[in-house]
Design a protein around this motif. Structure first.
Motif, PDB file in Angstrom:
ATOM      1  N   ARG A   1       0.845  -1.216   0.000  1.00 13.93           N
ATOM      2  CA  ARG A   1       0.000   0.000   0.000  1.00 13.93           C
ATOM      3  C   ARG A   1       0.869   1.251   0.000  1.00 13.93           C
ATOM      4  NH1 ARG A   1      -2.039   1.044   5.676  1.00 13.93           N
ATOM      5  NH2 ARG A   1       0.187   1.550   5.790  1.00 13.93           N
ATOM      6  N   ASN A   2       1.904   1.255   0.831  1.00 14.41           N
ATOM      7  CA  ASN A   2       2.773   2.448   0.916  1.00 14.41           C
ATOM      8  C   ASN A   2       3.478   2.712  -0.412  1.00 14.41           C
ATOM      9  OD1 ASN A   2       1.991   2.424   3.555  1.00 14.41           O
ATOM     10  ND2 ASN A   2       4.001   1.915   4.409  1.00 14.41           N
ATOM     11  N   ARG A   3       3.947   1.629  -1.035  1.00 11.07           N
ATOM     12  CA  ARG A   3       4.641   1.808  -2.333  1.00 11.07           C
ATOM     13  C   ARG A   3       3.666   2.354  -3.370  1.00 11.07           C
ATOM     14  NH1 ARG A   3       7.220  -3.666  -4.216  1.00 11.07           N
ATOM     15  NH2 ARG A   3       8.576  -2.464  -5.577  1.00 11.07           N
ATOM     16  N   LEU A   4       2.452   1.798  -3.378  1.00 10.19           N
ATOM     17  CA  LEU A   4       1.469   2.242  -4.381  1.00 10.19           C
ATOM     18  C   LEU A   4       1.052   3.694  -4.141  1.00 10.19           C
ATOM     19  CD1 LEU A   4      -0.779  -0.965  -4.616  1.00 10.19           C
ATOM     20  CD2 LEU A   4       0.653  -0.029  -6.431  1.00 10.19           C
ATOM     21  N   THR A   5       0.863   4.047  -2.883  1.00  5.58           N
ATOM     22  CA  THR A   5       0.422   5.423  -2.579  1.00  5.58           C
ATOM     23  C   THR A   5       1.498   6.424  -3.008  1.00  5.58           C
ATOM     24  OG1 THR A   5      -0.555   4.430  -0.625  1.00  5.58           O
ATOM     25  CG2 THR A   5      -0.686   6.787  -0.748  1.00  5.58           C
ATOM     26  N   GLU A   6       2.747   6.021  -2.792  1.00 14.08           N
ATOM     27  CA  GLU A   6       3.844   6.925  -3.156  1.00 14.08           C
ATOM     28  C   GLU A   6       4.005   7.013  -4.682  1.00 14.08           C
ATOM     29  OE1 GLU A   6       8.485   7.020  -2.120  1.00 14.08           O
ATOM     30  OE2 GLU A   6       7.157   6.228  -0.561  1.00 14.08           O
TER      31      GLU A   6
ATOM     32  N   TYR B   1       1.755   6.312  -7.076  1.00 15.95           N
ATOM     33  CA  TYR B   1       0.575   6.744  -7.850  1.00 15.95           C
ATOM     34  C   TYR B   1      -0.154   7.865  -7.096  1.00 15.95           C
ATOM     35  CZ  TYR B   1       1.207   2.482 -10.588  1.00 15.95           C
ATOM     36  OH  TYR B   1       1.713   1.495 -11.403  1.00 15.95           O
ATOM     37  N   PRO B   2       0.496   9.035  -6.949  1.00 17.58           N
ATOM     38  CA  PRO B   2      -0.121  10.062  -6.097  1.00 17.58           C
ATOM     39  C   PRO B   2      -1.494  10.523  -6.569  1.00 17.58           C
ATOM     40  CG  PRO B   2       1.782  10.931  -7.307  1.00 17.58           C
ATOM     41  CD  PRO B   2       1.777   9.447  -7.504  1.00 17.58           C
TER      42      PRO B   2
ATOM     43  N   PRO C   1      -4.770   8.355  -0.211  1.00 14.92           N
ATOM     44  CA  PRO C   1      -4.987   8.021   1.192  1.00 14.92           C
ATOM     45  C   PRO C   1      -6.425   8.386   1.581  1.00 14.92           C
ATOM     46  CG  PRO C   1      -3.008   9.348   0.912  1.00 14.92           C
ATOM     47  CD  PRO C   1      -3.730   9.351  -0.405  1.00 14.92           C
ATOM     48  N   ILE C   2      -7.013   7.608   2.450  1.00 13.81           N
ATOM     49  CA  ILE C   2      -8.381   7.917   2.892  1.00 13.81           C
ATOM     50  C   ILE C   2      -8.573   7.454   4.336  1.00 13.81           C
ATOM     51  CG2 ILE C   2      -9.433   5.748   2.025  1.00 13.81           C
ATOM     52  CD1 ILE C   2     -11.848   7.640   1.145  1.00 13.81           C
TER      53      ILE C   2
ATOM     54  N   PRO D   1       4.321   9.246 -13.950  1.00 15.30           N
ATOM     55  CA  PRO D   1       5.495  10.043 -14.305  1.00 15.30           C
ATOM     56  C   PRO D   1       5.813  11.060 -13.198  1.00 15.30           C
ATOM     57  CG  PRO D   1       3.833  10.069 -16.056  1.00 15.30           C
ATOM     58  CD  PRO D   1       3.206   9.422 -14.882  1.00 15.30           C
ATOM     59  N   PRO D   2       7.040  11.575 -13.170  1.00 12.92           N
ATOM     60  CA  PRO D   2       7.425  12.502 -12.098  1.00 12.92           C
ATOM     61  C   PRO D   2       6.565  13.764 -12.059  1.00 12.92           C
ATOM     62  CG  PRO D   2       9.292  11.959 -13.519  1.00 12.92           C
ATOM     63  CD  PRO D   2       8.106  11.317 -14.117  1.00 12.92           C
ATOM     64  N   ALA D   3       6.498  14.383 -10.882  1.00  9.81           N
ATOM     65  CA  ALA D   3       5.658  15.571 -10.674  1.00  9.81           C
ATOM     66  C   ALA D   3       6.002  16.702 -11.644  1.00  9.81           C
ATOM     67  CB  ALA D   3       5.803  16.046  -9.221  1.00  9.81           C
TER      68      ALA D   3
END
Ligand SMILES: Cc1cc2nc3c(=O)[nH]c(=O)nc-3n(C[C@H](O)[C@H](O)[C@H](O)COP(=O)(O)OP(=O)(O)OC[C@H]3O[C@@H](n4cnc5c(N)ncnc54)[C@H](O)[C@@H]3O)c2cc1C
Length: 518
Positions: free
Chosen positions: A84-89, A91-92, A97-98, A407-409
């Motif tokens: 979950r942490n990897r995906l949240t980071e 795929y912002p 997060p909820i 892709p990057p921000a």
């Protein structure tokens, strides 16, 4: 678009690949993405649309599985939380997060203070990556979400996880697209009907489900990612395994939005099992159930609907109770759960069956089988299958984390600047376009610059521009309008059917497909 699909199907015919992946749900899609990023030549086929079976029926939650602590599955919870942490980071804009707001009443199997301690442990197991959990008085629950009936509540608990605000099928398609862009031979509506093994090579006989035509593909290895159908395919491939799949049916009802839509509500049902009210834009998704079934093909029964509505009406303070007339759409699927080869397990153990996945390798026949899993677990599955095919002697490059994610921000910032520099698209739309298409959002903008009429809004809430429909039709392997309404978008889940019916002809034309159904 049908033309793109036919072209891809033809490129499969008589081709030879290192790995043929059967099943384009989350497990097959993520496998294709990981393997093709590691330089492995792959083919990916699904007999329906990608993600058209289990992977379009989930609760859309990307979570460590707080409730699995109840069955002491600490390793699984740790693994899922890290995923979950990897995906949240990574795929912002797609994995958000909820907060979860759990209300405790007479049906809760344990007191709120104990759940509070569990939530702190859960937070720690997830490396404190989410917001700090907190225990609430019933009056605070009432204040935050007045729609919750707190008359029987003993307290509340807030903890955090993540979810897919768009939808599970589109998230899955992102991995298919990534594999396709890296050269994977990819086709939907393509069924593996027979496979013969000789001299270390598989010959796969594939049937185009839409027109019955046949193709042949050679592969050194097969990855069986058919989810609930895994045992059937393994029997067909003469593969024996240590595990099997048991099927657990779960349903969801989609209704107009309940509460603020900012958090997931969690309640215990009359069987002391947790169920949720999950935001989906202007709608809420209520579920789910957990019923043992033998046949993976399931439907929502009157009994299922009545059960879910009874549970939710008992816990909400609505002007009038929800009825079947309020249900806009339904979801129904089977969880493929891993059990031992005998398939035996006590009926009393049913609700305790693990949500873990297992990967098995048949070295003699070159087959890798993926049992079970969760959307949340997808990165682990992709990476573990890569290790498994390497064990079978397929050359693989080392993967870093660039095989997945948005892709990057800085690229998003450039896209937002492009939108601002044109008058055609509302700047508020930029993030939604990025969330849906990533880099390809630039193509949507290019289309609009070339043909400003395509900036017209086809659907307002959720907003879809005509240019998006054209882009999806050309580059997202849509074979029929249902692929678009149910999986590339969630319109058939969130919008009323008669309103959609009025637009089907226009949508089909924009997609470039001649028939509304197949
Ligand atoms: C009710 C419910 C709620 C859930 N909620 C969550 C959640 O909130 N979070 C979470 O992380 N997970 C959740 N899950 C679990 C998750 O959805 C599943 O574990 C996951 O989707 C399984 O994916 P899969 O790729 O293994 O199977 P599938 O998505 O079923 O894919 C298998 C594919 O194989 C194809 N296929 C079969 N045979 C052939 C053949 N011969 N030739 C070609 N193709 C073939 C099928 O058409 C199918 O598309 C939930 C599951 C359910 C049912």
């Amino acid at each position: 678009m049908e033309r793109q699909r036919t072209r891809l199907l033809d490129s499969l015919d008589n081709a030879s690949v290192d790995v043929a992946i059967i099943g384009g749900g989350i497990n097959g899609a993520v496998t294709a993405a990981a393997l093709s990023a590691a330089g492995v030549s792959t083919a990916l086929v699904d007999r329906g649309d990608f993600s058209s079976f289990t992977s379009q029926e989930s609760s859309n939650l990307v979570w460590g599985g707080f409730k699995y602590l109840q069955s002491y599955e600490f390793r699984l919870v740790r693994k899922l939380s890290m995923s979950r942490n990897r995906l949240t980071e990574a795929y912002p804009s797609q994995v958000e997060p909820i907060e979860f707001l759990a209300t405790f009443d007479d049906n809760s199997p344990y007191p709120v203070w104990l759940a509070g301690m569990g939530a702190v442990a859960y937070w720690a197991i997830g490396n404190f990556a989410t917001d700090r959990p907190r225990v609430l008085r019933p009056s605070t629950v009432e204040k935050i979400e007045p729609v919750i009936d707190t008359s029987r509540a003993k307290g509340g608990l807030i903890y955090s996880d993540a979810y897919l605000p768009d939808n599970d099928a589109r998230f899955t398609f992102g991995f298919v697209k990534s594999a396709l862009d890296r050269g994977s031979l990819t086709a939907n509506y393509t069924e593996l009907t027979r496979a013969d093994f000789a001299d270390g090579w598989w010959t796969l006989h594939l049937t185009d489900v839409l027109d019955g035509s046949a193709r042949t593909l050679r592969a050194r290895t097969i990855v069986n990612a058919t989810g609930p159908w895994i045992d059937q395919l393994n029997t067909q491939l003469s593969v024996t395994t240590e595990h099997r799949i048991a099927h657990s049916k779960g349903i969801h009802l989609i209704v107009p939005r309940i509460g603020s839509g900012e958090r997931v509500f969690a309640f215990f049902d009359e069987d002391e099992r947790l169920y949720y009210v999950i935001p989906m834009g202007e709608r809420s998704v209520i579920g789910t159930t957990d019923t043992r079934v033998d046949d993976p093909i399931t439907t929502v029964t009157d009994q299922d609907r009545e059960f879910v509505l009874r549970q939710i009406n008992a816990r909400l303070d609505l002007d009038a109770p929800l009825t079947t007339d309020d249900v806009i759409a339904e979801r129904c699927g089977v969880r493929p759960l891993v059990v031992g080869a005998s398939g035996d397990h006590e009926e009393s153990d049913w609700l305790q069956l693990s949500r873990k996945h297992e990967i098995e390798i048949d070295r003699d026949r070159g087959v890798v089988s993926i049992f079970g899993g969760k959307l949340t677990d997808c990165l682990n599955v992709g990476e573990e299958v890569l290790d498994a095919v390497a064990e079978l002697g397929i050359a693989t490059n080392k993967l870093d984390d660039s095989w997945f994610g948005e892709p990057p921000a800085a690229e998003l910032a450039r896209f937002q600047a492009r939108i601002r520099a044109t008058d055609h698209i509302d700047t508020d739309n930029a993030l939604t376009l990025w969330q849906r298409y990533g880099r390809r959002a630039n193509f949507v903008l290019d289309r609009v610059i070339e043909e400003p009429a395509l900036a017209e809004i086809l659907w307002d809430e959720p907003r879809y521009l005509k240019a998006e429909i054209v882009e999806i039709g050309e580059h997202e392997m849509v074979a029929c309008v249902e692929d678009f309404l149910r999986r590339r978008t969630s319109l058939s889940l969130t919008e009323y059917g008669d309103e959609l019916d009025d637009r089907i002809t226009e949508i089909s034309e924009l997609l470039g497909i001649t028939t509304a159904t197949h």
